[in-house]
Design a protein around this motif. Structure first.
Motif, PDB file in Angstrom:
ATOM      1  N   LYS A  42       0.828  -1.204   0.000  1.00  0.00           N
ATOM      2  CA  LYS A  42       0.000   0.000   0.000  1.00  0.00           C
ATOM      3  C   LYS A  42       0.864   1.258   0.000  1.00  0.00           C
ATOM      4  O   LYS A  42       0.455   2.294  -0.536  1.00  0.00           O
ATOM      5  CB  LYS A  42      -0.953  -0.027   1.196  1.00  0.00           C
ATOM      6  CG  LYS A  42      -2.077  -1.046   1.034  1.00  0.00           C
ATOM      7  CD  LYS A  42      -2.992  -1.089   2.236  1.00  0.00           C
ATOM      8  CE  LYS A  42      -4.109  -2.115   2.012  1.00  0.00           C
ATOM      9  NZ  LYS A  42      -5.005  -2.238   3.194  1.00  0.00           N
ATOM     10  N   VAL A  43       2.047   1.166   0.573  1.00  0.00           N
ATOM     11  CA  VAL A  43       3.009   2.276   0.455  1.00  0.00           C
ATOM     12  C   VAL A  43       3.433   2.424  -1.003  1.00  0.00           C
ATOM     13  O   VAL A  43       3.460   3.532  -1.556  1.00  0.00           O
ATOM     14  CB  VAL A  43       4.240   2.039   1.362  1.00  0.00           C
ATOM     15  CG1 VAL A  43       5.363   3.023   1.016  1.00  0.00           C
ATOM     16  CG2 VAL A  43       3.850   2.178   2.834  1.00  0.00           C
ATOM     17  N   THR A  56      11.780   4.091  -6.062  1.00  0.00           N
ATOM     18  CA  THR A  56      12.263   4.401  -7.408  1.00  0.00           C
ATOM     19  C   THR A  56      11.674   3.395  -8.387  1.00  0.00           C
ATOM     20  O   THR A  56      11.729   2.183  -8.147  1.00  0.00           O
ATOM     21  CB  THR A  56      13.802   4.338  -7.463  1.00  0.00           C
ATOM     22  OG1 THR A  56      14.333   5.250  -6.499  1.00  0.00           O
ATOM     23  CG2 THR A  56      14.306   4.724  -8.842  1.00  0.00           C
ATOM     24  N   VAL A  57      11.070   3.886  -9.477  1.00  0.00           N
ATOM     25  CA  VAL A  57      10.481   3.021 -10.499  1.00  0.00           C
ATOM     26  C   VAL A  57      11.194   3.287 -11.821  1.00  0.00           C
ATOM     27  O   VAL A  57      11.184   4.417 -12.323  1.00  0.00           O
ATOM     28  CB  VAL A  57       8.966   3.279 -10.648  1.00  0.00           C
ATOM     29  CG1 VAL A  57       8.379   2.334 -11.685  1.00  0.00           C
ATOM     30  CG2 VAL A  57       8.251   3.105  -9.308  1.00  0.00           C
ATOM     31  N   CYS A  58      11.826   2.238 -12.350  1.00  0.00           N
ATOM     32  CA  CYS A  58      12.549   2.358 -13.623  1.00  0.00           C
ATOM     33  C   CYS A  58      13.530   3.538 -13.600  1.00  0.00           C
ATOM     34  O   CYS A  58      13.635   4.303 -14.577  1.00  0.00           O
ATOM     35  CB  CYS A  58      11.570   2.488 -14.788  1.00  0.00           C
ATOM     36  SG  CYS A  58      10.516   1.037 -15.006  1.00  0.00           S
ATOM     37  N   GLY A  59      14.217   3.690 -12.482  1.00  0.00           N
ATOM     38  CA  GLY A  59      15.241   4.723 -12.368  1.00  0.00           C
ATOM     39  C   GLY A  59      14.743   6.094 -11.986  1.00  0.00           C
ATOM     40  O   GLY A  59      15.555   7.013 -11.774  1.00  0.00           O
ATOM     41  N   THR A  60      13.427   6.285 -11.890  1.00  0.00           N
ATOM     42  CA  THR A  60      12.864   7.594 -11.557  1.00  0.00           C
ATOM     43  C   THR A  60      12.347   7.597 -10.130  1.00  0.00           C
ATOM     44  O   THR A  60      11.546   6.741  -9.748  1.00  0.00           O
ATOM     45  CB  THR A  60      11.719   7.964 -12.519  1.00  0.00           C
ATOM     46  OG1 THR A  60      12.205   7.955 -13.846  1.00  0.00           O
ATOM     47  CG2 THR A  60      11.165   9.347 -12.181  1.00  0.00           C
ATOM     48  N   LEU A  61      12.812   8.567  -9.330  1.00  0.00           N
ATOM     49  CA  LEU A  61      12.382   8.681  -7.936  1.00  0.00           C
ATOM     50  C   LEU A  61      10.915   9.098  -7.881  1.00  0.00           C
ATOM     51  O   LEU A  61      10.505  10.065  -8.533  1.00  0.00           O
ATOM     52  CB  LEU A  61      13.233   9.697  -7.196  1.00  0.00           C
ATOM     53  CG  LEU A  61      12.915   9.902  -5.707  1.00  0.00           C
ATOM     54  CD1 LEU A  61      13.226   8.642  -4.911  1.00  0.00           C
ATOM     55  CD2 LEU A  61      13.694  11.104  -5.155  1.00  0.00           C
ATOM     56  N   LEU A  62      10.130   8.364  -7.114  1.00  0.00           N
ATOM     57  CA  LEU A  62       8.721   8.710  -6.908  1.00  0.00           C
ATOM     58  C   LEU A  62       8.665   9.685  -5.736  1.00  0.00           C
ATOM     59  O   LEU A  62       8.643   9.299  -4.576  1.00  0.00           O
ATOM     60  CB  LEU A  62       7.922   7.439  -6.612  1.00  0.00           C
ATOM     61  CG  LEU A  62       6.403   7.498  -6.765  1.00  0.00           C
ATOM     62  CD1 LEU A  62       6.017   7.802  -8.208  1.00  0.00           C
ATOM     63  CD2 LEU A  62       5.770   6.182  -6.325  1.00  0.00           C
ATOM     64  N   GLU A  63       8.645  10.974  -6.063  1.00  0.00           N
ATOM     65  CA  GLU A  63       8.763  11.991  -5.015  1.00  0.00           C
ATOM     66  C   GLU A  63       7.460  12.184  -4.248  1.00  0.00           C
ATOM     67  O   GLU A  63       7.468  12.365  -3.034  1.00  0.00           O
ATOM     68  CB  GLU A  63       9.218  13.319  -5.636  1.00  0.00           C
ATOM     69  CG  GLU A  63      10.625  13.239  -6.240  1.00  0.00           C
ATOM     70  CD  GLU A  63      11.072  14.572  -6.791  1.00  0.00           C
ATOM     71  OE1 GLU A  63      10.283  15.536  -6.736  1.00  0.00           O
ATOM     72  OE2 GLU A  63      12.225  14.658  -7.265  1.00  0.00           O
ATOM     73  N   ALA A  69       0.167   9.299  -8.399  1.00  0.00           N
ATOM     74  CA  ALA A  69       1.572   9.250  -8.806  1.00  0.00           C
ATOM     75  C   ALA A  69       2.016   7.821  -9.085  1.00  0.00           C
ATOM     76  O   ALA A  69       2.786   7.562 -10.016  1.00  0.00           O
ATOM     77  CB  ALA A  69       2.447   9.879  -7.716  1.00  0.00           C
ATOM     78  N   ALA A  70       1.521   6.876  -8.275  1.00  0.00           N
ATOM     79  CA  ALA A  70       1.876   5.470  -8.481  1.00  0.00           C
ATOM     80  C   ALA A  70       1.336   4.980  -9.820  1.00  0.00           C
ATOM     81  O   ALA A  70       2.045   4.298 -10.573  1.00  0.00           O
ATOM     82  CB  ALA A  70       1.335   4.620  -7.333  1.00  0.00           C
ATOM     83  N   ALA A  72       0.659   6.812 -12.434  1.00  0.00           N
ATOM     84  CA  ALA A  72       1.415   7.484 -13.493  1.00  0.00           C
ATOM     85  C   ALA A  72       2.777   6.831 -13.706  1.00  0.00           C
ATOM     86  O   ALA A  72       3.315   6.842 -14.819  1.00  0.00           O
ATOM     87  CB  ALA A  72       1.579   8.960 -13.156  1.00  0.00           C
ATOM     88  N   ALA A  73       3.333   6.248 -12.634  1.00  0.00           N
ATOM     89  CA  ALA A  73       4.636   5.585 -12.722  1.00  0.00           C
ATOM     90  C   ALA A  73       4.525   4.171 -13.281  1.00  0.00           C
ATOM     91  O   ALA A  73       5.544   3.499 -13.496  1.00  0.00           O
ATOM     92  CB  ALA A  73       5.304   5.548 -11.344  1.00  0.00           C
ATOM     93  N   GLY A  74       3.288   3.694 -13.500  1.00  0.00           N
ATOM     94  CA  GLY A  74       3.093   2.361 -14.077  1.00  0.00           C
ATOM     95  C   GLY A  74       2.877   1.266 -13.063  1.00  0.00           C
ATOM     96  O   GLY A  74       3.109   0.086 -13.356  1.00  0.00           O
ATOM     97  N   ILE A  75       2.412   1.616 -11.859  1.00  0.00           N
ATOM     98  CA  ILE A  75       2.164   0.622 -10.806  1.00  0.00           C
ATOM     99  C   ILE A  75       0.661   0.336 -10.742  1.00  0.00           C
ATOM    100  O   ILE A  75      -0.151   1.257 -10.635  1.00  0.00           O
ATOM    101  CB  ILE A  75       2.653   1.131  -9.437  1.00  0.00           C
ATOM    102  CG1 ILE A  75       4.164   1.373  -9.472  1.00  0.00           C
ATOM    103  CG2 ILE A  75       2.293   0.136  -8.335  1.00  0.00           C
ATOM    104  CD1 ILE A  75       4.686   2.152  -8.279  1.00  0.00           C
ATOM    105  N   ALA A  76       0.289  -0.929 -10.827  1.00  0.00           N
ATOM    106  CA  ALA A  76      -1.117  -1.343 -10.714  1.00  0.00           C
ATOM    107  C   ALA A  76      -1.207  -2.423  -9.652  1.00  0.00           C
ATOM    108  O   ALA A  76      -0.327  -3.278  -9.547  1.00  0.00           O
ATOM    109  CB  ALA A  76      -1.636  -1.868 -12.044  1.00  0.00           C
TER     110      ALA A  76
END
Length: 513
Positions: A42-43, A56-63, A69-70, A72-76
């Motif tokens: 859930k975090v 970090t998702v695919c090298g990009t920090l999830l600020e 935001a999750a 948008a970063a491709g997390i389902a």
């Protein structure tokens, strides 16, 4: 995920936990009840904001750690507790907040239904995209939740107990589809308490215990007994450790004579003795849960007789069943078993309010005594009896449901998938409790999709298909006399194979009727 910590009130759910998932792998996340699995997921999904740590998702920090935001970063994520809206259709749930729009900017339900049908076809399962979710069975709801997650074309797909309500054939189809996603480079996090599934589908595993990281290793380095040892913190062989004693049967407590429901079950004849555990086996849709609902008065019998202690009774409502000494622990914990926003104590005494109240007021001391007894009896892990049930792990929530009904001191206890979402250590505890309750003179109906649980808990196993009974098997008949009685693990595995054959044979007979 690096150095993730999270606390709820005085409970530290995660303590400096790190988790890395590789592209194109299925990564198992394991742990007992309260280990922190659901919390860290859930975090990751933005539902909880971490107290410390980075993602970090695919090298990009999830600020900004939020659900938006999750996504948008491709997390389902497929949540353990279903996040579906019962008054919407299957297709509307699958594409909720991502609806297709027509030329005038209006929601295009036809396109959603077509796309949902294509996704179900990819999984090779049949669910009507136009059906209301509230009308679906537990297995179809679970499949809808899975399709909702995979519809997002995610780079990281999280599946939290996705197979809990699925038939074996549906699990096989899901695994075939997950392997296709894996080949496309999707990173898959798979959470399950079913060790056989973990061994079949996973490449690596991370194990948490008490909110801390224990180990991350390839599955080739983690045989099942080692995984269980890391999960529970001690050497264990799982359910094969549970000692089986012979039942001492008393008088008949429950008798069903030609009982049929509105749709299922059909023409059931069954007796249940004091001190006996009778298991109901069968595939999804076999009528096991329908029979449980008829016994508990949720769906009144259309025909036939129900006798309790030899007396015919009209059980038209759950109140009738409870008054007759029958209690049902339902299959759907989140929607039928608990009130998530209420405290552990409030949930635990729901079924005995009449016994602990006077002049319309609940006696607080009696309520606390009932709650504390069940917390101790079931080893419920909670910071306080006053904490909301929603803050507990799924397994501890299930213990609250069981405790609520044990507080009524029923003579007949119907358990529908009582160990769903519970870790292997707690499963053993629940099954030992079932055996102890039977030894104390209770009569128990035990429904489970896990054959090893039926074989460990039950004295007899009834096999159902298409709402009918096709076999009534003494547990001892499923043992292979050629296997040493001391070799409990091998003996249990052989008995599972025999029971699986009985279920498949019942399926064939049911399809012919």
């Amino acid at each position: 995920m690096k150095g993730i910590s999270k606390s709820f009130g005085g409970v530290r759910a995660l303590n400096d936990v790190s988790l890395d998932i590789r592209q194109g792998e299925v990564h198992a996340l394991l742990g007992g009840n309260g280990a922190g699995k659901s919390t860290i997921l859930k975090v990751l999904n933005g539902v909880h904001r971490p107290d410390s740590g980075t993602i970090t998702v695919c090298g990009t920090l999830l600020e900004d750690v939020t659900p938006e935001a999750a996504r948008a970063a491709g997390i389902a994520m497929n949540f353990q507790e279903l996040s579906l809206i019962p008054t919407l259709t299957v297709a509307q749930n699958v594409f909720l907040t991502r609806e297709s729009k027509g030329g005038l900017g209006l929601i295009d339900d036809r396109t959603a239904e077509r796309r949902a049908a294509e996704l179900f076809a990819m999984l090779e399962v049949e669910v009507d995209p136009k059906a209301l979710v509230g009308d679906l069975g537990a297995g179809q709801k679970q499949l809808t939740e899975i399709v909702k997650a995979i519809s997002q074309d995610a780079r990281v797909l999280v599946l939290d107990e996705p197979s809990t309500a699925l038939a074996v054939s549906d699990v096989d189809r899901m695994f075939t589809f997950l392997r296709k996603l894996k080949a496309k480079g999707v990173a898959i996090i798979y959470v399950s308490h079913r060790m056989d599934e973990i061994a079949r589908i996973s490449d690596r595993a991370t194990i948490l215990r008490d909110g801390a990281h224990v180990i991350t290793a390839p599955l080739s380095d983690l045989p099942i007994d080692t995984m269980i040892e890391h999960i529970v913190g001690r050497r264990s062989m799982g359910l094969s450790d549970v000692a089986r004693g012979n039942a001492t049967k008393g008088q008949v407590l429950l008798e069903l004579r030609n009982v049929s429901g509105k749709y299922k079950p059909e023409n059931i004849n069954l007796t249940l003795h004091r001190g006996e555990v009778v298991g109901l086996a069968g595939l999804l849709g076999s009528g096991r849960s329908a029979l449980a609902r008829v016994i508990a008065g949720i769906e009144p019998a259309k025909s036939g007789e129900i006798l309790i202690n030899g007396r015919p009774l009209r059980i038209h409502t759950p109140s009738d069943a409870i008054a007759a000494g029958v209690a049902l622990v339902p299959e759907a914990r989140a929607t039928q078993g608990i009130i998530p926003a209420h405290s552990v104590a409030s949930n635990m005494v729901l079924a005995v309010l009449d016994r602990i109240s006077s002049a319309g007021l609940v006696d607080g001391a009696k309520a606390r005594a009932v709650t504390d007894e069940q917390i101790r009896r079931l080893s419920v892990k909670t910071a306080s009896r006053d904490h909301p049930v929603s803050t507990l792990s799924g397994g501890n929530q299930q213990k609250v449901v069981i405790g609520k009904w044990l507080a009524t001191d029923p003579d007949i206890l119907v358990l529908d998938e009582p160990t769903a979402g519970i870790d292997i250590g707690s499963k053993s505890e629940i099954i030992k409790l079932v055996r102890d309750l039977a030894a104390a003179g209770k009569a128990i109906v035990f429904i489970s999709s896990e054959l090893s649980e039926l074989l460990t808990a039950c004295d007899r196993i009834v096999v159902m298909s298409e709402g009918r009974m096709f076999a009534n098997i003494p547990r001892d008949r499923l043992d292979d006399p050629a296997i040493d009685a001391q070799d409990t693990a091998h003996r249990l595995q052989a008995a599972e194979q025999r029971l699986q054959i009985e279920i498949q044979e019942a399926l064939k007979q049911g399809q012919k009727v």
